[in-house]
Design an enzyme around this catalytic site. Sequence first.
Site, mmCIF file in Angstrom:
data_model
loop_
_atom_site.group_PDB
_atom_site.id
_atom_site.type_symbol
_atom_site.label_atom_id
_atom_site.label_comp_id
_atom_site.label_asym_id
_atom_site.label_seq_id
_atom_site.Cartn_x
_atom_site.Cartn_y
_atom_site.Cartn_z
ATOM 1 N N ASP A 16 0.812 -1.228 0.000
ATOM 2 C CA ASP A 16 0.000 0.000 0.000
ATOM 3 C C ASP A 16 0.841 1.271 0.000
ATOM 4 O O ASP A 16 0.445 2.293 0.560
ATOM 5 C CB ASP A 16 -0.958 0.046 1.212
ATOM 6 C CG ASP A 16 -1.858 -1.167 1.265
ATOM 7 O OD1 ASP A 16 -2.386 -1.540 0.208
ATOM 8 O OD2 ASP A 16 -2.025 -1.736 2.352
ATOM 9 N N LYS A 19 2.267 2.135 -5.199
ATOM 10 C CA LYS A 19 3.009 1.649 -6.381
ATOM 11 C C LYS A 19 2.228 1.853 -7.675
ATOM 12 O O LYS A 19 2.809 2.161 -8.705
ATOM 13 C CB LYS A 19 3.334 0.158 -6.231
ATOM 14 C CG LYS A 19 4.276 -0.145 -5.081
ATOM 15 C CD LYS A 19 4.570 -1.625 -4.977
ATOM 16 C CE LYS A 19 3.398 -2.451 -4.524
ATOM 17 N NZ LYS A 19 2.952 -2.237 -3.149
ATOM 18 N N GLY A 45 -3.835 -4.481 -4.354
ATOM 19 C CA GLY A 45 -4.840 -3.483 -4.702
ATOM 20 C C GLY A 45 -4.140 -2.197 -5.099
ATOM 21 O O GLY A 45 -3.477 -1.571 -4.285
ATOM 22 N N HIS A 46 -4.214 -1.861 -6.379
ATOM 23 C CA HIS A 46 -3.588 -0.624 -6.853
ATOM 24 C C HIS A 46 -4.693 0.294 -7.355
ATOM 25 O O HIS A 46 -5.562 -0.152 -8.092
ATOM 26 C CB HIS A 46 -2.651 -0.905 -8.041
ATOM 27 C CG HIS A 46 -1.494 -1.786 -7.689
ATOM 28 N ND1 HIS A 46 -0.758 -2.460 -8.635
ATOM 29 C CD2 HIS A 46 -0.944 -2.080 -6.512
ATOM 30 C CE1 HIS A 46 0.195 -3.140 -8.035
ATOM 31 N NE2 HIS A 46 0.103 -2.932 -6.745
ATOM 32 N N GLN A 229 2.610 -6.140 -3.237
ATOM 33 C CA GLN A 229 2.925 -6.123 -1.795
ATOM 34 C C GLN A 229 4.227 -5.352 -1.515
ATOM 35 O O GLN A 229 4.643 -4.577 -2.360
ATOM 36 C CB GLN A 229 2.993 -7.550 -1.220
ATOM 37 C CG GLN A 229 1.643 -8.253 -1.149
ATOM 38 C CD GLN A 229 1.236 -8.928 -2.438
ATOM 39 O OE1 GLN A 229 2.033 -9.601 -3.055
ATOM 40 N NE2 GLN A 229 0.004 -8.756 -2.863
HETATM 41 P P1 IMP Z 1 -2.313 -12.721 1.721
HETATM 42 O O1 IMP Z 1 -1.326 -12.184 0.741
HETATM 43 O O2 IMP Z 1 -3.741 -12.485 1.318
HETATM 44 O O3 IMP Z 1 -2.034 -14.149 2.071
HETATM 45 O O4 IMP Z 1 -2.142 -11.899 3.089
HETATM 46 C C1 IMP Z 1 -0.968 -11.989 3.882
HETATM 47 C C2 IMP Z 1 -0.639 -10.627 4.503
HETATM 48 O O5 IMP Z 1 -0.215 -9.746 3.475
HETATM 49 C C3 IMP Z 1 -1.822 -9.945 5.205
HETATM 50 O O6 IMP Z 1 -1.319 -9.238 6.319
HETATM 51 C C4 IMP Z 1 -2.336 -8.985 4.153
HETATM 52 O O7 IMP Z 1 -3.019 -7.895 4.728
HETATM 53 C C5 IMP Z 1 -1.024 -8.569 3.496
HETATM 54 N N1 IMP Z 1 -1.190 -8.140 2.097
HETATM 55 C C6 IMP Z 1 -1.357 -8.915 1.013
HETATM 56 N N2 IMP Z 1 -1.432 -8.171 -0.103
HETATM 57 C C7 IMP Z 1 -1.293 -6.890 0.280
HETATM 58 C C8 IMP Z 1 -1.236 -5.649 -0.427
HETATM 59 O O8 IMP Z 1 -1.317 -5.576 -1.658
HETATM 60 N N3 IMP Z 1 -1.079 -4.536 0.348
HETATM 61 C C9 IMP Z 1 -0.942 -4.594 1.698
HETATM 62 N N4 IMP Z 1 -0.959 -5.731 2.384
HETATM 63 C C10 IMP Z 1 -1.143 -6.869 1.690
#
Ligand code: IMP
Length: 468
Positions: A16, A19, A45-46, A229
């Site tokens: 977040d 990017k 999420g972009h 991420q």
């Molecule tokens: P997962 O990727 O859904 O398995 O989540 C694992 C961790 O990564 C959690 O704490 C999510 O909130 C975090 N996470 C996954 N994708 C994003 C992103 O695009 N932005 C921020 N946090 C993310």
Amino acid sequence: MIRAASYLVVGGQFGDEGKGKIVDLVVQEGGVDVVVRYNGGANAGHTIVLDQGKYPLHLLPSGILHPEVMNLITAGVVVDPLHLVKEIQNLQGRGFSCENLRISDRAHLVMPWHKSIDAHLGGRIGTTARGIGPCYEDRASRRGLRMGDLVDEAGQVDKDHFARRVRETVEDKNAILTRVYGLGPLDPDQILQDYFAAAELLKGQVTDTADLLERYTREGKCVLFEGAQGALLDVDWGTYPYVTSSSVSLPGCLLGSGVFVVPELRMGVVKAYATRVGEGPFPTELGEYGAIKERDAFNPEVGPPKLTAAERSAALDGDDYCMGRWLRLVGAEFGTTTGRPRRCGWLDLVAVRQAVRMSGLNALVLTKLDILDGIPSLKLAVAYERDGKKTRTFPARAHHLDQYSPVYEELPGWETLNGAGSFEELPAEAQRYIRRIEEYVGIPVRVLSVGSHRSQSLFLPDRVVTVK
Ligand code: IMP
């Protein structure tokens, strides 16, 4: 203005960081021909903001809004075809064809059982419940289904093969779902119907993206690799186990895209403060997560609350929760789809240094600097301390991270950036804040983002930075 033969754009914190806007900006300004997604899936999420509106993207690469730019979803990405089709149709409804997209035949498919298991077990980590972790698990244990199981080399939906694979897998998965987790079973016929329908729409775009990418690089096309991420969510080097399930940095880029290209300009996107969603350690957090979840959640239909004058003055008097709430409300730090409040804190330079090391970054992009307007004193974490000992590296044992306290440097803040059009026009305090970040991590800030629109970006020249 920024120019390079190829680019990497990765998150330097917990995701977040902004990017999407930066990829869009570099595509616009930097002569990019191809954008490559190499990790993660619909958990990302972009949001891209154009004059005509906001475009939230999850699986689609951030170059998709530029018809002349090719966008690749490579083998390292886990693809939920149903989600991808929805995203494409949504953009098509807004006038973008999405014909400039190719999807790797080696990309693993997120299946309904992955989402059920993630929704059931992911709460411990606070996952996005998009099935990401269980899908990568099946990839590693060689039980996964790939795009190439659904669409054959001739671009046709391979119904017999896919149906066989789904039926044999669903039998095992249903046994786990029902007997181990006490969840309802999945209906293979429904799955096949949904996935065949999606495949009919996607089949013309499934291909060997590594081959394509190799050809593009041989032809001298400018490629931008877009990481999802952030560095501290990396499966190996993040705050394990509170991480995502992919390699988010440069090594993940090489693995996921299947072509050895080291991008020339490797940019780490870093917010001027820090945020985190979901569970897990966050050393510079302002306020306590339990309280934030309860007090700062809101109904997305009503919209987020406003910072009151009393909260503002409590923040200035040193109330951590109120200072965190200030950053959250002024910075609109809420999940775009769920309204989930993001945890907020001071910028952690120890964490950013880790991001620099993981990707060999040679440029920083500092986003949301304007959100710090009006905060008289700003803190930067420059080390952690435990039992009187200081460390400048990120500890491996995330479960003990709460025993480390951040060591802060305090710098004076500024009243307002006042629409500065260049680095020199920024208030002296903002310039000092930026210079301190550069000196700590040893690379220059090349782009400063001071608002969500493309035009609210300042470009800084390349310079050698000595670590202090
Ligand atoms: P997962 O990727 O859904 O398995 O989540 C694992 C961790 O990564 C959690 O704490 C999510 O909130 C975090 N996470 C996954 N994708 C994003 C992103 O695009 N932005 C921020 N946090 C993310």
